[in-house]
Structure formats: structure tokens, C-alpha cells
Design a protein around this motif. Structure first.
Motif, short mmCIF file in Angstrom:
data_model
loop_
_atom_site.label_atom_id
_atom_site.label_comp_id
_atom_site.label_asym_id
_atom_site.label_seq_id
_atom_site.Cartn_x
_atom_site.Cartn_y
_atom_site.Cartn_z
N ALA A 70 0.83 -1.21 0.00
CA ALA A 70 0.00 0.00 0.00
C ALA A 70 0.87 1.26 0.00
O ALA A 70 0.56 2.24 -0.70
CB ALA A 70 -0.93 -0.01 1.21
N VAL A 71 1.94 1.26 0.78
CA VAL A 71 2.83 2.41 0.82
C VAL A 71 3.49 2.62 -0.54
O VAL A 71 3.62 3.76 -1.02
CB VAL A 71 3.89 2.25 1.93
N TYR A 72 3.90 1.53 -1.19
CA TYR A 72 4.49 1.68 -2.52
C TYR A 72 3.47 2.26 -3.49
O TYR A 72 3.78 3.17 -4.26
CB TYR A 72 5.01 0.34 -3.04
N ALA A 122 1.97 8.77 15.32
CA ALA A 122 0.88 9.73 15.10
C ALA A 122 1.42 11.15 15.00
O ALA A 122 1.02 11.94 14.12
CB ALA A 122 -0.13 9.62 16.24
N GLY A 123 2.34 11.50 15.91
CA GLY A 123 2.92 12.84 15.86
C GLY A 123 3.69 13.09 14.58
O GLY A 123 3.58 14.16 13.97
N GLY A 124 4.46 12.09 14.16
CA GLY A 124 5.22 12.25 12.93
C GLY A 124 4.33 12.45 11.72
O GLY A 124 4.62 13.27 10.84
N LEU A 125 3.22 11.70 11.65
CA LEU A 125 2.31 11.85 10.52
C LEU A 125 1.65 13.22 10.51
O LEU A 125 1.44 13.82 9.45
CB LEU A 125 1.25 10.75 10.57
N ALA A 136 7.92 6.22 5.21
CA ALA A 136 8.54 5.35 6.22
C ALA A 136 7.65 5.23 7.45
O ALA A 136 7.50 4.14 8.02
CB ALA A 136 9.91 5.89 6.61
N LEU A 137 7.04 6.35 7.88
CA LEU A 137 6.12 6.29 9.02
C LEU A 137 4.93 5.38 8.72
O LEU A 137 4.50 4.60 9.57
CB LEU A 137 5.64 7.70 9.37
N LEU A 138 4.39 5.50 7.53
CA LEU A 138 3.24 4.67 7.16
C LEU A 138 3.62 3.20 7.10
O LEU A 138 2.86 2.33 7.54
CB LEU A 138 2.67 5.13 5.81
N LEU A 139 4.80 2.91 6.55
CA LEU A 139 5.19 1.51 6.44
C LEU A 139 5.44 0.88 7.80
O LEU A 139 4.88 -0.17 8.13
CB LEU A 139 6.43 1.39 5.55
N TRP A 140 6.28 1.53 8.61
CA TRP A 140 6.59 0.94 9.91
C TRP A 140 5.39 1.02 10.85
O TRP A 140 5.19 0.12 11.69
CB TRP A 140 7.80 1.62 10.53
N GLY A 141 4.58 2.07 10.72
CA GLY A 141 3.36 2.14 11.51
C GLY A 141 2.36 1.07 11.10
O GLY A 141 1.72 0.44 11.95
N GLY A 142 2.22 0.86 9.78
CA GLY A 142 1.35 -0.20 9.31
C GLY A 142 1.85 -1.57 9.72
O GLY A 142 1.06 -2.45 10.10
N TRP A 143 3.16 -1.79 9.62
CA TRP A 143 3.78 -3.04 10.10
C TRP A 143 3.37 -3.31 11.54
O TRP A 143 2.91 -4.40 11.89
CB TRP A 143 5.29 -2.90 9.98
N GLY A 146 12.89 6.88 14.55
CA GLY A 146 12.53 7.90 13.57
C GLY A 146 11.48 8.87 14.08
O GLY A 146 11.64 10.10 13.97
N GLY A 147 10.38 8.32 14.62
CA GLY A 147 9.35 9.21 15.16
C GLY A 147 9.85 10.00 16.35
O GLY A 147 9.47 11.17 16.56
N GLY A 148 10.72 9.37 17.15
CA GLY A 148 11.26 10.06 18.31
C GLY A 148 12.07 11.28 17.93
O GLY A 148 11.98 12.34 18.57
N VAL A 149 12.89 11.17 16.88
CA VAL A 149 13.70 12.32 16.48
C VAL A 149 12.82 13.43 15.93
O VAL A 149 13.12 14.63 16.10
CB VAL A 149 14.78 11.90 15.45
N MET A 150 11.71 13.08 15.29
CA MET A 150 10.79 14.11 14.80
C MET A 150 10.13 14.85 15.97
O MET A 150 9.97 16.08 15.94
CB MET A 150 9.73 13.48 13.91
N LEU A 151 9.75 14.11 17.00
CA LEU A 151 9.16 14.76 18.17
C LEU A 151 10.18 15.65 18.88
O LEU A 151 9.83 16.73 19.39
CB LEU A 151 8.62 13.71 19.15
N LEU A 152 11.44 15.22 18.91
CA LEU A 152 12.48 16.03 19.55
C LEU A 152 12.68 17.34 18.81
O LEU A 152 12.79 18.42 19.42
CB LEU A 152 13.78 15.24 19.62
#
Length: 727
Positions: free
Chosen positions: A217-219, A331-334, A349-356, A389-395
Motif C-alpha cells: 500500500a505504501v508503494y 501519530a505525531g510524525g504523521l 517510512a512512518l506509514l510503512l513501519w506504523g502499518g507493520w 525515527g518518530g522520536g527524532v521528529m518529536l524532539l
């Protein structure tokens, strides 16, 4: 949750306008600490996965199949439990093939079997690190690698010969290749991704597909080519997926039924039935040999099915430590990437790893069939990538936008609170740890708030606060993880490996159902008894030994049949090597010697009711042993016609009857097993313990006329059958 030091300033990030893509330093400008940090994490993981490995029990079911694969290439291809190729294990053989090749090259032993699995586990960390680094940078990648390496259930399963280590490696490789295809628009990485997921299917069948919808789906949504080109590429990848998924099942189907082993776990001896039944919908809906949902049957290994299952007493300490933070970070990253272009690699990347993560979470939480705790190791790569990844975006949002200044502290607070809850569940275990986690996280959050806008030298204090938050977040998982190699925690050996202290209140009891490693009434699937006993008395055999201890087990250097393994352990032993794990006991050394002496050229040493007992005997004798009813006792591998054929040809002389019948599990009292039992008792000659010099217990052999006595119905007896006994 990454380093706060960054030489490149970041403009204000808002949810209303697309922020700039996260800074990624070119490869030639990687921070000096990045590679040493990755190497240190890999060394740490290698220690966790291999320390005291010879002292931990592997899954004897798979150990026996690997041994059989070293004795017969046919057994290696089919994944047969025995080298005579009567019955396969209840999984496709790809993981067994990998371990079998290693043992063919280096010899059969614990280290020889586990070497490729440990290397694959380390490669998975490297893959996740590289994938996260490509999108979010080195700090995020380091955090992701650390989280993955310290996930408790991942440490437990990576020290075991179950196929999940290979499964996670292949799925993580498939996800990383798919992200590369999204970024560069090329077809080859997408095809490579499909092949990885196809091989994952040949490792644990439909479990290898759980993350696939998110990947494709992400692709389809985010890849650079036009829509038509994306659809065509996905169709080509679908062909590659089908070929790499079904080549083994198709090859098995081309072999006539009389020339191939019975496919364990199926109802009709075919690989296709195994795919759709026992290893397919049966895992989700129950039935098909998987038991019922939640409070009983296979589902009870992980507590009652439900949306909160992964936070219960059984699974919480294994996998859930960072799930709340991963969800907040995703959620925050999206939201932060809300108006970014369709092809934005960060959102993809957020969608793929979040979907995973979401797909695995829902599948494991709601599964009504067999659900072992170690299945949840498949969640670990997604959680790790989102935390990094999401953590660095929140930081970055925390530092640059006041509206986001509360999100990161809130996520860290939730993480600390949940860690304290999990640690307090383990009554009396490292009681100092939860206060330490709470204090360190509180100080870290204060430091983040105080030095939020720091510049110059004060940035180091902010970085120290970030580091303290990471330490507090992973301290609980790290303690659970270290308990496995250190021997201070973990349970059920190779059968149901777990990490950390025992929590919960038993099978189906306690909040959320079952306590880890406890199976009410001492019953394992297939009739094996808790503490290492298989169906029947004293480990399922006359003269058998209690507790699953095999002859010669412990610290000897000989493998089955007396071959030097070079591993320092004797396969089949309860004290190390391939025994233990609650997989079932074995015969006494006297009985094994007697059976081998009187084998008289037969292909199989013995026929027993269950795969647990057969596996232990294969490991202790080095000879093929027939499992008539498979792992769960419901396989229809042995029929009276088939038994008579084997006896008439002189391929089998000895059959065990015991434990109230021959089934040893669900379906064991069926018409087929009853028919076989009655015929063996009527036509066979019971072997007395005195004939093979056993000294334990009284003589258990009884004449066929007394076999109906209730006092003998729960005892095990071996019968001799010769061609002349077949009418």
C-alpha cells in the motif's frame, strides 16, 4: 529520543505547513560516533544472543528435524522430523534448511545449528539501522538499533532454533527494500522485497504476510513513478511473490503421496491444506489443530484474545514496553508531515513501519488460535523504527515549536509509567529498578524542559537529558533481556521461550489470562507434561526418566549415535544442548540399546504417538523414529493399512502404546488410533523391562488379554511386530 546536537539549524515546524525533510548527513559526513555506536550495539546483541547458549535448551522438535536433514537430503528438503521421511514438522522447511546446511558443513551441535540464526539476528539489526538512517539520520538509527537489540522476547527467540529469527530477518529485509523502491522508483528493489516476503512465507507461511499489505500500500501511494507504472510494478512484484512463496508447496505436490512424507499439521497430508488450515486461518480463528480462543487451547499460551492482550501479564514484559511511545511518535510524525508531497520519504517510512506495527498488533491481539509469546518478536522492528525515527521528529518539534513542546515529555512520561507498572508486576524481582527508572526519567524530562532552547555549550546538557531519557526507556527491557543469558529469568526453554521473571497466575488465569510458562494441569499441546514428560509414564516410555532428562545428557561431547559434536553438549539432554524445553522425556538408555540391537535392519527404530516423544528419541538414539499422530496428536499420518505395510516389509518392528491410547493429544482417541492400538495389542509381543535390563519401576509389559485393565491403561508398553504377525 536521539542526539540533540545538530550543526544544522531547523526552522519552526508546524502542523499547518509541510516542514523540511529531516536533515540527513551525506555518507561521507557521518558523525564519528555513528559507526562505533552501531558496532557496540551489535556486540551487545551478539553477547545477549550467544552467552551461555550451550546451557539453554533448544526446541527438540526442530533439533530432531535438523539432525534428520543432515542424515538425508530428502528429509532436508521436506523438513521431515525423521530421516526415514514418515512425517514432516508442521512448518515449511526454509529455516530447517538454513540450520541443516550449517550442521552439514560444521557438524551437528548447538553452536553449529545456532550460528546462522545469530548472524541473521544481527543482520536484522543492521537492516533496521540502515533503513532508519536513510530517512531520519544517524541518531534515530542508533536508537532504533538499540531498541531492537534489547527487546526481551527478541533476545529469547534469537537464542532458540524456532524459525522466527529467520522470519523477522526476511520481513525486515523486505520492508527495507520496499522503502528503497519507494524512494528511487526502481522495480528491482520492489521485486527483491516480494521475494523476501515469499521466503518468509516458506519460513512460517501466512505469518510472513502480515506486514505485506502495508508494504504494498505504501508503494502504491508514495512511490515516484506514475500510477499506471506503480500498478504494473506491483503486478510484477506479485508474480515474484507467488513464485517465491509457493515453489516448495508446488514441488511437494508434484511428488506422489507414496513417495513423500506426510505433511505434519495437515488433515490430508498435503502442503496446501497446511497453508490454509493449521498455519493459515486456524491461527486466527482457532480450530484446525490450534485449539480455541483465549482461555483454553493454544490461544491460552498468551492469555485471552482481545485488543489489550499485548499488555497483559503474559506478553506485557515481553514486547509492550515501548508500544505507547511508538504509537505517539508515529501519530505525531504523521501530523508533522501532514501536507508534505505524496512522495515524501519520511511519511512513507512512518506509514510503512506504523502499518507493520498495527497489523502485527491486531493479528496477535485478536488471534483465537495458537498464540505463543515469541510470535510477538515480529513487532520489534516496527516498534524500533518508530521509536527512533518518530522520536527524532518529536524532539525536533519539541525544540522548534511551542505547540509541540508537551508531546515528547508526555510520550516519555507514559513510557516511564508503563515501565514502572511492568516492573512492579514482577514481585520481588530487581525491586530497585522501577524507582530508578522513574527518577532518571523524571530528571531527563526536567532537563529537556530546562534546556529546550539551549545553544552553545548548554546543548550538551540537552543531549545528556535525551541520553538519560533513552536509558530510562530501555532499562526495563534491558533487564528482562539480560535475564535470559544470565539464567535469572526466562521460561519454557525451546518450547515457549520468554524473557524476564514469571508474571501472571497460570494458564488462563490472572489479568488478561495465563501466566508465562505455566500450563494449568501441567499439560502441553500434544499431551506432553509440564516438566519435560511426554505422554505416557516417566517421560512416555517404560523405564523412561523423569523431567525430560536423556541418557548421557549434560556436558558430554557426543551427539546421537556417539558422533562428536564439538559443542560441549549432548543433544537430547535436559541439562544443555537440544533437550529440555518441556518437549517430552525419552527412553532409558537400556531400552534404546535394546531397540537398536534388535532393530534387525528396520528403517525406523520405533513408532510412538507424538512428535515430542519421537524428537527426543531421534536425538538420543540418532535413528529414525516415527511420530504417528504429529505434534498436536491430530495428524492422520498412521493408518492400520500403512502400519501393516511397514511391518510386512520389515521397515518397522517396534510400536509404543501408552498413556491411555496412542493419540497423545486432540483426536488421539479417534477411530484410527483405536484401531491401530487394538491391532498392535492383539498381534504384537510385549517387550518386558527385564528383557532390556531396566531397573526402574516394576515390569510394565502386560499380555493383550489384560490390556483393557484400567490400572494398565495409563502405562506405556513397547510391542514387537514381525512380518509373520501381519495376516
Amino acid at each position: 529520543m536521539t542526539s540533540a546536537t545538530d550543526p544544522h539549524p531547523h526552522p519552526t515546524v508546524t502542523a499547518d505547513a509541510p516542514p523540511p525533510a529531516p536533515h540527513r548527513a551525506p555518507p561521507d559526513r557521518a558523525p564519528r560516533w555513528s559507526l562505533p555506536a552501531l558496532i557496540a550495539i551489535l556486540i551487545l546483541a551478539a553477547v545477549l544472543y550467544s552467552w551461555n547458549l550451550s546451557g539453554s535448551g533448544l526446541n527438540s522438535f526442530y533439533s530432531a528435524a535438523v539432525l534428520s536433514g543432515t542424515q538425508s537430503w530428502k528429509a532436508w528438503f521436506f523438513g521431515s522430523l525423521d530421516a526415514g521421511n514418515f512425517l514432516t514438522v508442521d512448518k515449511p522447511p526454509f529455516a530447517l534448511m538454513v540450520m541443516g546446511l550449517s550442521c552439514r558443513v560444521f557438524g551437528y551441535g548447538t553452536w553449529q545449528m545456532m550460528l546462522p540464526m545469530i548472524l541473521l539476528a544481527l543482520a536484522t539489526i543492521w537492516i533496521v539501522h540502515a533503513s532508519v538512517k536513510r530517512v531520519w539520520g544517524h541518531g534515530a538509527a542508533t536508537v532504533a538499533a538499540l531498541v531492537l537489540a534489547l527487546t526481551p522476547i527478541t533476545v529469547a527467540i534469537n537464542r532458540d532454533n524456532n524459525p522466527d529469527t529467520l522470519l523477522v530477518f526476511l520481513m525486515a529485509g523486505g520492508a527495507a527494500l520496499a522503502l528503497r523502491a519507494v524512494h528511487n522508483g526502481r522495480l528491482l528493489p520492489l521485486v527483491g522485497s516480494a521475494v523476501c516476503f515469499g521466503l518468509a512465507f516458506n519460513t512460517k507461511m501466512l505469518q510472513g504476510y502480515i506486514a505485506l499489505p502495508a508494504v504494498f500500500a505504501v508503494y502504491l501511494y508514495a512511490a515516484k513513478p506514475g500510477l499506471l507504472k506503480r500498478i504494473v510494478n506491483l503486478l510484477i512484484a506479485g508474480v515474484a511473490l507467488a513464485v517465491s512463496s509457493f515453489w516448495w508447496a508446488a514441488a511437494v505436490s508434484l511428488v506422489p503421496a507414496d513417495d513423500r512424507p506426510y505433511i505434519g499439521g495437515s488433515t490430508d497430508g498435503t502442503a496446501w491444506d497446511l497453508i490454509m488450515g493449521y498455519n493459515g486461518l486456524g491461527r486466527i480463528l482457532g480450530g484446525e489443530g490450534n485449539g480455541g480462543g483465549g482461555g483454553g487451547g493454544g490461544g491460552g499460551f498468551s492469555g485471552t484474545a482481545g485488543i489489550g492482550r499485548l499488555f497483559n501479564d503474559v506478553l506485557g514484559g515481553q514486547i509492550s514496553w515501548l508500544i505507547p511511545f511508538a504509537a505517539i511518535a508515529c501519530a505525531g510524525g504523521l501530523l508533522l508531515r501532514g501536507r508534505a508531497p505524496r512522495t515524501d520519504p519520511t511519511r512513507a517510512a512512518l506509514l510503512l513501519w506504523g502499518g507493520w506495527t498495527a497489523l502485527h498488533y491486531l493479528t496477535f491481539a485478536m488471534a483465537e488460535g495458537t498464540m505463543h509469546p515469541y510470535y510477538t518478536t515480529a513487532l520489534a522492528p516496527g516498534i524500533a523504527a518508530l521509536c527512533g525515527g518518530g522520536g527524532v521528529m518529536l524532539l525536533r518539534a519539541f525544540r522548534s515549536d511551542r505547540r509541540w513542546a508537551w508531546v515528547l515529555p508526555a510520550g516519555l512520561t507514559v513510557t516511564a509509567v508503563w515501565a514502572v507498572v511492568l516492573l512492579r508486576r514482577a514481585s520481588g524481582w530487581n525491586t530497585w529498578l522501577w524507582p530508578a527508572v522513574a527518577v532518571v526519567m523524571a530528571l531527563a524530562i526536567v532537563g529537556l524542559l530546562v534546556f529546550r532552547s539551549a545553544t552553545g555549550l548548554r546543548v550538551r546538557l540537552l543531549a545528556a537529558s535525551v541520553a538519560a531519557a533513552v536509558v530510562a526507556a530501555v532499562a526495563g527491557p534491558a533487564a528482562y533481556a539480560w535475564s535470559v543469558p544470565s539464567g535469572s529469568g526466562g521460561g519454557m526453554g525451546g518450547t515457549n521461550p520468554t524473557a524476564g521473571p514469571s508474571t501472571g497466575s497460570g494458564f488462563g488465569g490472572g489479568p488478561g489470562g495465563g501466566g508465562r510458562g505455566d500450563f494449568g494441569g501441567g499439560q502441553l499441546p500434544g499431551g506432553a507434561q509440564q516438566g519435560g514428560q511426554a505422554d505416557g509414564q516417566s517421560g512416555g516410555f517404560p523405564g523412561g526418566q523423569q523431567g525430560g532428562q536423556m541418557p548421557g545428557s549434560g556436558t558430554g561431547d557426543t551427539a546421537p549415535g556417539g558422533t562428536d559434536t564439538g559443542s560441549g553438549t549432548r543433544p537430547g539432554g535436559g541439562g544443555g544442548g537440544f533437550g529440555g524445553g518441556g518437549m517430552g522425556g525419552g527412553a532409558s538408555s537400556e531400552l534404546i540399546a535394546y531397540l537398536k540391537k534388535h532393530q534387525d535392519g528396520a528403517e525406523w527404530l520405533l513408532a510412538v504417538s507424538s512428535s515430542q516423544s519421537a524428537a527426543q528419541l531421534i536425538l538420543s538414539s540418532g535413528e529414525p523414529v516415527i511420530s504417528m499422530w504429529g505434534w498436536s496428536g491430530s495428524d492422520k499420518a498412521m493408518t492400520l493399512t500403512r502400519l501393516k505395510e511397514l511391518v510386512k516389509k520389515g521397515e518397522l518392528h517396534y510400536v509404543q502404546i501408552g498413556g491411555g491410547g496412542m493419540g497423545g493429544g486432540p483426536g488421539g482417541g479417534g477411530d484410527v488410533s483405536t484401531e491401530v492400538t487394538e491391532w498392535v495389542q492383539k498381534n504384537g509381543t510385549a517387550v518386558k523391562e527385564s528383557e532390556y535390563g531396566a531397573t526402574t519401576g516394576s515390569d510394565t509389559a502386560q499380555s493383550s488379554s489384560s490390556s483393557s485393565s484400567s490400572s494398565q491403561s495409563n502405562q506405556s508398553t513397547v510391542y514387537r511386530l514381525d512380518p509373520s504377525d501381519v495376516a
